[in-house]
Design a protein around this motif. Structure first.
Motif, PDB file in Angstrom:
ATOM      1  N   LEU A  25      16.887   1.065  -4.429  1.00  0.00           N
ATOM      2  CA  LEU A  25      15.440   1.238  -4.515  1.00  0.00           C
ATOM      3  C   LEU A  25      14.690  -0.081  -4.650  1.00  0.00           C
ATOM      4  CD1 LEU A  25      15.318   4.162  -7.137  1.00  0.00           C
ATOM      5  CD2 LEU A  25      15.254   4.344  -4.641  1.00  0.00           C
ATOM      6  N   PHE A  26      13.422  -0.054  -4.191  1.00  0.00           N
ATOM      7  CA  PHE A  26      12.500  -1.158  -4.471  1.00  0.00           C
ATOM      8  C   PHE A  26      11.081  -0.614  -4.527  1.00  0.00           C
ATOM      9  CE2 PHE A  26      12.589  -1.181   0.207  1.00  0.00           C
ATOM     10  CZ  PHE A  26      11.256  -1.356   0.548  1.00  0.00           C
ATOM     11  N   PHE A  27      10.208  -1.357  -5.210  1.00  0.00           N
ATOM     12  CA  PHE A  27       8.769  -1.098  -5.207  1.00  0.00           C
ATOM     13  C   PHE A  27       8.146  -2.054  -4.199  1.00  0.00           C
ATOM     14  CE2 PHE A  27       9.693   0.216  -9.650  1.00  0.00           C
ATOM     15  CZ  PHE A  27       9.099   1.470  -9.647  1.00  0.00           C
ATOM     16  N   GLY A  28       7.252  -1.559  -3.341  1.00  0.00           N
ATOM     17  CA  GLY A  28       6.648  -2.435  -2.360  1.00  0.00           C
ATOM     18  C   GLY A  28       5.256  -2.006  -1.935  1.00  0.00           C
ATOM     19  N   VAL A  29       4.513  -2.983  -1.429  1.00  0.00           N
ATOM     20  CA  VAL A  29       3.183  -2.766  -0.852  1.00  0.00           C
ATOM     21  C   VAL A  29       3.324  -2.956   0.657  1.00  0.00           C
ATOM     22  CG1 VAL A  29       0.822  -3.651  -0.678  1.00  0.00           C
ATOM     23  CG2 VAL A  29       1.970  -3.569  -2.911  1.00  0.00           C
ATOM     24  N   PHE A  30       3.012  -1.909   1.402  1.00  0.00           N
ATOM     25  CA  PHE A  30       3.083  -1.962   2.858  1.00  0.00           C
ATOM     26  C   PHE A  30       1.682  -2.190   3.414  1.00  0.00           C
ATOM     27  CE2 PHE A  30       6.954   0.011   1.660  1.00  0.00           C
ATOM     28  CZ  PHE A  30       7.870  -0.308   2.650  1.00  0.00           C
ATOM     29  N   PRO A  31       1.478  -3.306   4.130  1.00  0.00           N
ATOM     30  CA  PRO A  31       0.158  -3.545   4.739  1.00  0.00           C
ATOM     31  C   PRO A  31      -0.136  -2.478   5.797  1.00  0.00           C
ATOM     32  CG  PRO A  31       1.550  -5.504   4.905  1.00  0.00           C
ATOM     33  CD  PRO A  31       2.412  -4.383   4.428  1.00  0.00           C
ATOM     34  N   PRO A  32      -1.404  -2.314   6.153  1.00  0.00           N
ATOM     35  CA  PRO A  32      -1.740  -1.372   7.220  1.00  0.00           C
ATOM     36  C   PRO A  32      -1.095  -1.786   8.545  1.00  0.00           C
ATOM     37  CG  PRO A  32      -3.726  -2.378   6.282  1.00  0.00           C
ATOM     38  CD  PRO A  32      -2.558  -2.990   5.596  1.00  0.00           C
ATOM     39  N   ARG A  33      -0.921  -0.830   9.425  1.00  0.00           N
ATOM     40  CA  ARG A  33      -0.236  -1.044  10.703  1.00  0.00           C
ATOM     41  C   ARG A  33      -0.804  -2.230  11.498  1.00  0.00           C
ATOM     42  NH1 ARG A  33       4.473  -0.071  12.264  1.00  0.00           N
ATOM     43  NH2 ARG A  33       4.482   2.173  12.240  1.00  0.00           N
TER      44      ARG A  33
END
Length: 172
Positions: free
Chosen positions: A3-11
């Protein structure tokens, strides 16, 4: 579960970053566009019975940080000197470090990283001899309204990501 915590930028941001990967030469392995993200914390293997504690820590960390603006300005390498292993885009934003440090505090034993947190988006990993790339300058900005807990499964074709839970930022 890995597992990881992450912020995914918009496409659109992911696609702009992925377009910069066209300049890769040699044995650089690019990260797929839809997987580009800022890692807030890598937990590694987590037993299923520990998942409720991890999810609670995510909820509490999200409640403490307000939405913020993220910026991507340029690229760099880890390590910076010698033969780099990672090519990345620098990420800036007032909430990245508070989120990462709060998650570390709430999850001792999972996120025991003593290294300073450096917000970045890994663009490629070096898998053999490969030339350094020249700097790439970006002028990207996007809102960060939350982050995700992600299950990462390693496969011969690269990792597969499955979002387990989204956390909305709620701080003042």
């Amino acid at each position: 579960m890995r597992l990881f915590f992450g912020v995914f930028p918009p496409r659109p941001v992911q696609e702009t970053l992925a377009a910069a990967q066209a300049s890769l030469r040699g044995n650089w392995k690019p990260v797929r566009a839809g997987q580009l993200h800022v890692t807030l914390g890598f937990l590694g293997e987590v037993p299923p019975e520990e998942l409720p504690q991890v999810m609670q820590a995510g909820e509490e960390a999200a409640a403490a940080v307000a939405p913020f603006a993220a910026r991507i300005r340029g690229t760099g390498f880890f390590p910076n000197e010698g033969r780099p292993r990672v090519w990345f885009a620098r990420a800036e934003g007032d909430g990245f470090e508070p989120l990462a440090l709060d998650l570390r505090r709430r999850l001792p034993g999972f996120l025991d990283d003593d290294r300073p947190f450096k917000a970045h988006i890994t663009l490629a990993r070096r898998k053999g001899p490969a030339p350094r790339l020249g700097p790439v300058v970006f002028d990207l900005e996007f809102p960060v309204n939350g982050f995700a807990l992600v299950h990462s499964t390693l496969t011969p074709r690269g990792p597969k990501y499955e979002t387990i839970q989204q956390f909305s930022l709620k701080g003042e």
